[in-house]
Design an enzyme around this catalytic site. Structure first.
Site, PDB file in Angstrom:
ATOM      1  N   ARG A  48       0.867  -1.185   0.000  1.00 36.57           N
ATOM      2  CA  ARG A  48       0.000   0.000   0.000  1.00 36.57           C
ATOM      3  C   ARG A  48       0.905   1.237   0.000  1.00 36.57           C
ATOM      4  NH1 ARG A  48      -2.141   1.046   5.467  1.00 36.57           N
ATOM      5  NH2 ARG A  48      -0.707   2.782   5.361  1.00 36.57           N
ATOM      6  N   TYR A  65       3.991   6.002  11.305  1.00 32.40           N
ATOM      7  CA  TYR A  65       4.306   4.627  11.731  1.00 32.40           C
ATOM      8  C   TYR A  65       5.189   3.841  10.771  1.00 32.40           C
ATOM      9  CZ  TYR A  65       0.176   3.796   8.761  1.00 32.40           C
ATOM     10  OH  TYR A  65      -0.710   3.784   7.729  1.00 32.40           O
ATOM     11  N   HIS A  77      -3.613   4.542   4.525  1.00 32.73           N
ATOM     12  CA  HIS A  77      -4.725   3.590   4.639  1.00 32.73           C
ATOM     13  C   HIS A  77      -5.988   4.194   4.017  1.00 32.73           C
ATOM     14  CE1 HIS A  77      -7.558   0.744   6.301  1.00 32.73           C
ATOM     15  NE2 HIS A  77      -8.200   1.740   6.869  1.00 32.73           N
TER      16      HIS A  77
HETATM   17  C1  LIG Z   1     -14.599  -5.734  12.335  1.00 32.82           C
HETATM   18  C2  LIG Z   1     -13.781  -4.494  12.171  1.00 32.82           C
HETATM   19  N1  LIG Z   1     -12.772  -4.228  13.032  1.00 32.82           N
HETATM   20  C3  LIG Z   1     -12.028  -3.114  12.873  1.00 32.82           C
HETATM   21  C4  LIG Z   1     -12.306  -2.227  11.869  1.00 32.82           C
HETATM   22  C5  LIG Z   1     -11.435  -0.994  11.694  1.00 32.82           C
HETATM   23  N2  LIG Z   1     -10.559  -1.150  10.532  1.00 32.82           N
HETATM   24  C6  LIG Z   1     -10.849  -0.568   9.362  1.00 32.82           C
HETATM   25  S1  LIG Z   1      -9.716  -0.908   8.184  1.00 32.82           S
HETATM   26  C7  LIG Z   1      -8.803  -1.840   9.240  1.00 32.82           C
HETATM   27  C8  LIG Z   1      -7.517  -2.500   8.786  1.00 32.82           C
HETATM   28  C9  LIG Z   1      -7.740  -3.519   7.737  1.00 32.82           C
HETATM   29  O1  LIG Z   1      -6.511  -3.969   7.237  1.00 32.82           O
HETATM   30  P1  LIG Z   1      -6.415  -5.031   6.087  1.00 32.82           P
HETATM   31  O2  LIG Z   1      -7.378  -6.132   6.306  1.00 32.82           O
HETATM   32  O3  LIG Z   1      -4.987  -5.411   5.961  1.00 32.82           O
HETATM   33  O4  LIG Z   1      -6.903  -4.270   4.776  1.00 32.82           O
HETATM   34  P2  LIG Z   1      -6.325  -2.947   4.062  1.00 32.82           P
HETATM   35  O5  LIG Z   1      -7.061  -1.788   4.666  1.00 32.82           O
HETATM   36  O6  LIG Z   1      -4.868  -2.880   4.304  1.00 32.82           O
HETATM   37  O7  LIG Z   1      -6.659  -3.091   2.628  1.00 32.82           O
HETATM   38  C10 LIG Z   1      -9.387  -1.870  10.502  1.00 32.82           C
HETATM   39  C11 LIG Z   1      -8.829  -2.575  11.667  1.00 32.82           C
HETATM   40  C12 LIG Z   1     -13.363  -2.541  10.990  1.00 32.82           C
HETATM   41  N3  LIG Z   1     -13.680  -1.749   9.959  1.00 32.82           N
HETATM   42  N4  LIG Z   1     -14.084  -3.681  11.153  1.00 32.82           N
END
Ligand SMILES: Cc1ncc(C[n+]2csc(CCOP(=O)(O)OP(=O)(O)O)c2C)c(N)n1
Length: 394
Positions: free
Chosen positions: A276, A289, A280
């Site tokens: 990425r 970070y 985010h």
């Molecule tokens: C069940 C849940 N827990 C926490 C969140 C908060 N949250 C949003 S994005 C994220 C990180 C997701 O990371 P990843 O699965 O690696 O996907 P990326 O965003 O890197 O594509 C989190 C913890 C959420 N949306 N849903």
């Protein structure tokens, strides 16, 4: 035709001898090196034997347009025209290669980040942007595109995909479900359940994990001490690690999984190793970070430069073709900006529409409270047409 009975599924689960080996060092499948050289891969080559120069230019076009969508959307957010945008910068090959491997009747279960996949699937810019501008709860009709709307709840779309895949088995359909997920999502309980059920019922599901190395500020190393694809065999699902910045390899890997799914082979897990390059979302500041050297390292593996270098080396990309791709990207960006700025503001009360098919007391009470709140501003009747059609508590 039902591909497998519960009895057979139980037998497989009780027979560890049939299970795939546990996680060890994994080969990362690649077809084009970062400097554009075409290598060989014993597993993947046959899946892209038909891919000619025109198809490769098509993948380049997909990725250039995606990057333009990303830049335009990020700019629109900075200008106050979008509430939020989740960039896909750096992940264009993973999205283009996987999306181009699918058939129209395959059903896609995306996260919030697969806006490039949505574009390839035929979603209109207005349908993509409404969610991020905050003018609509969803974008498109899932049944028109065979693609669910963006899922924000991490991992839950994998359950939807498994359920859909189990339904395909019962219906005797030859198509498949694909769930996109991130590296962080692999730590989520929902994903575990989705993989258990997919394996038990041999559901035709592709778990397409984009390991972009970060789950907001949490590095992938904290999520798993083994390659993410190495976890899949523990469920009885073959796992394949592919260079996620190599569009051709991703196309081949997804075709491999799709062939397995369509021929009754059940689920597969693909870990597309990518990065990425942006934040985010536009609400995030990655400089808090992670260091710059990491970004520099991945910039050298940029998916667009890689395919472009390959096409130039092969002598199948000239200035005219590049100009045509750039013009197309500009046109898509102009359409995006226009669609975004002209999205109609919804009636505030319409936020209650489509929550439930039928009204219930809690919703009615909330609607009344919100109506009273809006009336305090004295801007006239707050009841939206859609809400009025459903009736009001008063
Ligand atoms: C069940 C849940 N827990 C926490 C969140 C908060 N949250 C949003 S994005 C994220 C990180 C997701 O990371 P990843 O699965 O690696 O996907 P990326 O965003 O890197 O594509 C989190 C913890 C959420 N949306 N849903």
């Amino acid at each position: 035709m039902i591909r497998i009975t519960l009895h057979e599924g139980e037998q497989r689960m009780n027979n560890p001898g049939q299970a795939a080996p546990g996680p060890g060092p994994m080969p990362m499948h690649q077809l084009i090196t970062p400097d554009g050289q075409r290598g060989a891969d014993a597993l993947l080559d046959e899946y892209v034997a038909d891919v000619d120069a025109e198809a490769l230019r098509g993948l380049l076009r997909d990725m250039v347009v995606m990057r333009r969508i990303d830049f335009e959307s990020t700019a629109l957010q900075r200008q106050g025209q979008l509430a939020l945008w989740p960039p896909m910068l750096g992940q264009e090959a993973a999205q283009a290669g996987s999306a181009r491997a699918l058939e129209a009747d395959d059903f896609i279960f995306p996260t919030y980040r697969e806006n490039g996949v949505a574009h390839i699937r035929g979603a209109k810019m207005q349908q993509i942007m409404g969610v991020w501008r905050g003018t609509s709860n969803t974008g498109w009709d899932p049944h028109q595109l065979n693609m669910a709307t963006p899922q924000i709840i991490i991992g839950s779309q994998t359950l939807h995909a498994t359920g859909y895949g189990m339904g395909l088995v019962l219906d005797g359909k030859e198509s498949l479900a694909i769930a996109y997920l991130g590296d962080g999502a692999t730590s989520q309980g929902d994903v575990h359940e989705a993989m258990v059920f997919a394996a038990s019922f041999q559901a035709p599901v592709i778990f397409f994990c984009q390991n972009n190395h970060w789950a907001i500020s949490e590095p992938v190393g904290l999520q798993s001490s083994v390659p993410l694809a190495g976890r899949a065999p523990g469920y009885g699902i073959p796992g394949l690690q592919v260079d996620g910045n190599d569009a051709l390899a991703v196309l081949a890997a997804t075709r491999w999984a799709a062939r397995r799914a369509r021929s009754g082979g059940g689920p597969s897990f693909i870990e597309a190793v990518t990065y990425r390059m942006g934040p985010h979302t536009t609400a995030d500041d990655p400089t808090r970070y992670r260091g710059v050297t990491e970004l520099e390292e991945w910039t050298a593996k940029d998916p667009i430069s890689r395919l472009r270098a390959h096409l130039l080396a092969e002598g199948v990309l000239d200035a005219g073709a590049e100009a045509a791709i750039a013009a197309e990207a500009d046109a898509v960006a102009a359409e995006l900006r226009d669609a975004c700025i002209n999205l109609p503001d919804p009636e505030p009360m319409s936020v209650f529409d489509n929550v439930y098919v039928d009204d219930n007391p809690v919703l009615l009470r909330q609607r009344e409270e919100y109506k009273r709140y809006l009336d305090m501003f004295g801007t006239g009747p707050a009841t939206a047409a859609g809400t009025a059609a459903k009736g009001s508590a008063s």
